[in-house]
Design an enzyme around this catalytic site. Structure first.
Site, PDB file in Angstrom:
ATOM      1  N   GLY A 172     -15.979   7.448   3.993  1.00 50.51           N
ATOM      2  CA  GLY A 172     -15.370   6.246   3.433  1.00 50.51           C
ATOM      3  C   GLY A 172     -15.261   5.127   4.447  1.00 50.51           C
ATOM      4  O   GLY A 172     -14.211   4.491   4.586  1.00 50.51           O
ATOM      5  N   THR A 204     -17.281   2.214   5.028  1.00 50.58           N
ATOM      6  CA  THR A 204     -17.994   0.943   4.911  1.00 50.58           C
ATOM      7  C   THR A 204     -17.084  -0.260   5.138  1.00 50.58           C
ATOM      8  O   THR A 204     -17.576  -1.371   5.325  1.00 50.58           O
ATOM      9  CB  THR A 204     -18.666   0.808   3.534  1.00 50.58           C
ATOM     10  OG1 THR A 204     -17.673   0.937   2.510  1.00 50.58           O
ATOM     11  CG2 THR A 204     -19.743   1.869   3.351  1.00 50.58           C
ATOM     12  N   ILE A 215     -10.003   0.829   7.364  1.00 53.96           N
ATOM     13  CA  ILE A 215      -9.678   1.715   8.477  1.00 53.96           C
ATOM     14  C   ILE A 215     -10.892   2.548   8.881  1.00 53.96           C
ATOM     15  O   ILE A 215     -11.163   2.738  10.068  1.00 53.96           O
ATOM     16  CB  ILE A 215      -8.492   2.628   8.111  1.00 53.96           C
ATOM     17  CG1 ILE A 215      -7.199   1.806   7.979  1.00 53.96           C
ATOM     18  CG2 ILE A 215      -8.306   3.719   9.161  1.00 53.96           C
ATOM     19  CD1 ILE A 215      -6.019   2.576   7.419  1.00 53.96           C
ATOM     20  N   GLY A 216     -11.632   3.035   7.903  1.00 54.14           N
ATOM     21  CA  GLY A 216     -12.789   3.860   8.212  1.00 54.14           C
ATOM     22  C   GLY A 216     -13.818   3.128   9.053  1.00 54.14           C
ATOM     23  O   GLY A 216     -14.359   3.684  10.024  1.00 54.14           O
ATOM     24  N   SER A 218      -0.967   9.638   5.485  1.00 58.92           N
ATOM     25  CA  SER A 218      -0.269   8.389   5.202  1.00 58.92           C
ATOM     26  C   SER A 218       1.219   8.628   5.382  1.00 58.92           C
ATOM     27  O   SER A 218       1.695   9.764   5.224  1.00 58.92           O
ATOM     28  CB  SER A 218      -0.546   7.934   3.771  1.00 58.92           C
ATOM     29  OG  SER A 218       0.313   6.859   3.392  1.00 58.92           O
ATOM     30  N   TYR A 254      -0.610   9.733  -5.520  1.00 59.90           N
ATOM     31  CA  TYR A 254      -1.194   9.441  -4.208  1.00 59.90           C
ATOM     32  C   TYR A 254      -0.394  10.129  -3.109  1.00 59.90           C
ATOM     33  O   TYR A 254      -0.966  10.773  -2.221  1.00 59.90           O
ATOM     34  CB  TYR A 254      -1.228   7.929  -3.978  1.00 59.90           C
ATOM     35  CG  TYR A 254      -1.651   7.529  -2.587  1.00 59.90           C
ATOM     36  CD1 TYR A 254      -2.982   7.566  -2.207  1.00 59.90           C
ATOM     37  CD2 TYR A 254      -0.710   7.102  -1.642  1.00 59.90           C
ATOM     38  CE1 TYR A 254      -3.375   7.199  -0.923  1.00 59.90           C
ATOM     39  CE2 TYR A 254      -1.084   6.728  -0.370  1.00 59.90           C
ATOM     40  CZ  TYR A 254      -2.413   6.780  -0.008  1.00 59.90           C
ATOM     41  OH  TYR A 254      -2.795   6.413   1.258  1.00 59.90           O
TER      42      TYR A 254
END
Length: 258
Positions: A14, A16, A19-20, A136, A149
């Site tokens: 993930g 693109t 944070i990634g 998180s 989530y």
């Protein structure tokens, strides 16, 4: 302190944007050979053009078993795996369908389960490796506006702890990182109505933190680079005595000592 990842290969899922992408950039700047990942070739190509260097991309949906199998067939080995892939969707508990719960579980949790199952044995055989999960602060402060989530992120933290114990004595560390509110593209999208009303993105972020994360000590969102700095350190040989940890980059939002 000098972080040197020369000769190490790294996958950031993930990655693109947000944070990634910042983690991929930080790892590459430290010398690692990077594979970035996104769901569409167009987004992967844009990210690669931004990243430059020798980075490679894999446009694969890792939120499905078939996607993970495809990646493993094409990329059988990594020294560092950063399970950053994740989705979030504000939704009241009573309006949240089974399909929403299942999609969050598959993307946020099972993608990491499958990648860990594939890549940890090779790391152990080589006597060195880093497996990182992006949790998180919501893993501990379950957000009322997206319980689904928060539950998925709690699972990520538990998964990292369990895998660290499973890999005991192998030279492989497994940790989770707990960002708080962070000014990624996803958060910017969530705040777009506030920005449209005349606020800057930064001010909208500050107002969000004050309203929804009042325990924040820094009283602002973090930048993606601030979160990435922790990931790059944990991926390095310098962090060899840190494993099974849930490492906070939450600005002090989690209001507990341990």
């Amino acid at each position: 302190m000098k972080i040197d990842l020369s000769g190490k290969s790294a996958l950031v899922t993930g990655s693109t944007e947000g944070i990634g992408f910042a983690i991929a950039k930080g790892l590459q700047e430290a010398g690692a050979r990077i594979v970035i990942n996104g769901r569409t070739p167009a987004k992967v190509d844009v990210a690669l053009s931004r990243l430059g260097g020798s980075a490679r991309g894999r446009a694969i949906d890792l939120g499905t078993p078939d996607g993970v199998r495809e990646l493993i067939a094409k990329e059988p080995s990594f020294d560092i795996v950063v399970n950053n892939l994740g989705i979030f969707q504000p939704s009241d508990f009573f309006d949240t369908t089974d399909e929403v719960w299942e999609r969050h579980w598959q993307v946020n949790v099972m993608s990491g389960v499958r990648l860990a199952r594939a890549y940890l044995p090779g790391m152990a055989a080589r006597g060195w490796g880093r497996m990182i999960f992006l949790g998180s602060e919501s893993a501990f402060n379950i957000p009322v506006e997206m319980v689904h989530y928060g539950v998925s992120k709690t699972a990520d933290v538990a998964l990292a702890r369990g895998l660290a114990k499973r890999m005991a004595g192998t030279g492989v560390t497994v940790n989770s990182i707990l960002p708080g509110p962070t000014l990624s593209e996803g958060v910017a999208e969530m705040l777009k109505a506030d920005v449209a009303s005349g606020k800057t993105l930064e001010q909208a972020g500050v107002d969000f933190v004050k309203a929804h994360r009042p325990t924040s000590i820094i009283r602002r969102p973090a930048s993606v680079e601030e979160v990435a700095n922790m990931a790059v350190y944990i991926a390095s040989p310098l962090a060899s005595a840190t494993t099974g940890a849930a490492l906070r980059v939450d600005g002090g939002v989690i209001d507990s000592l341990i």
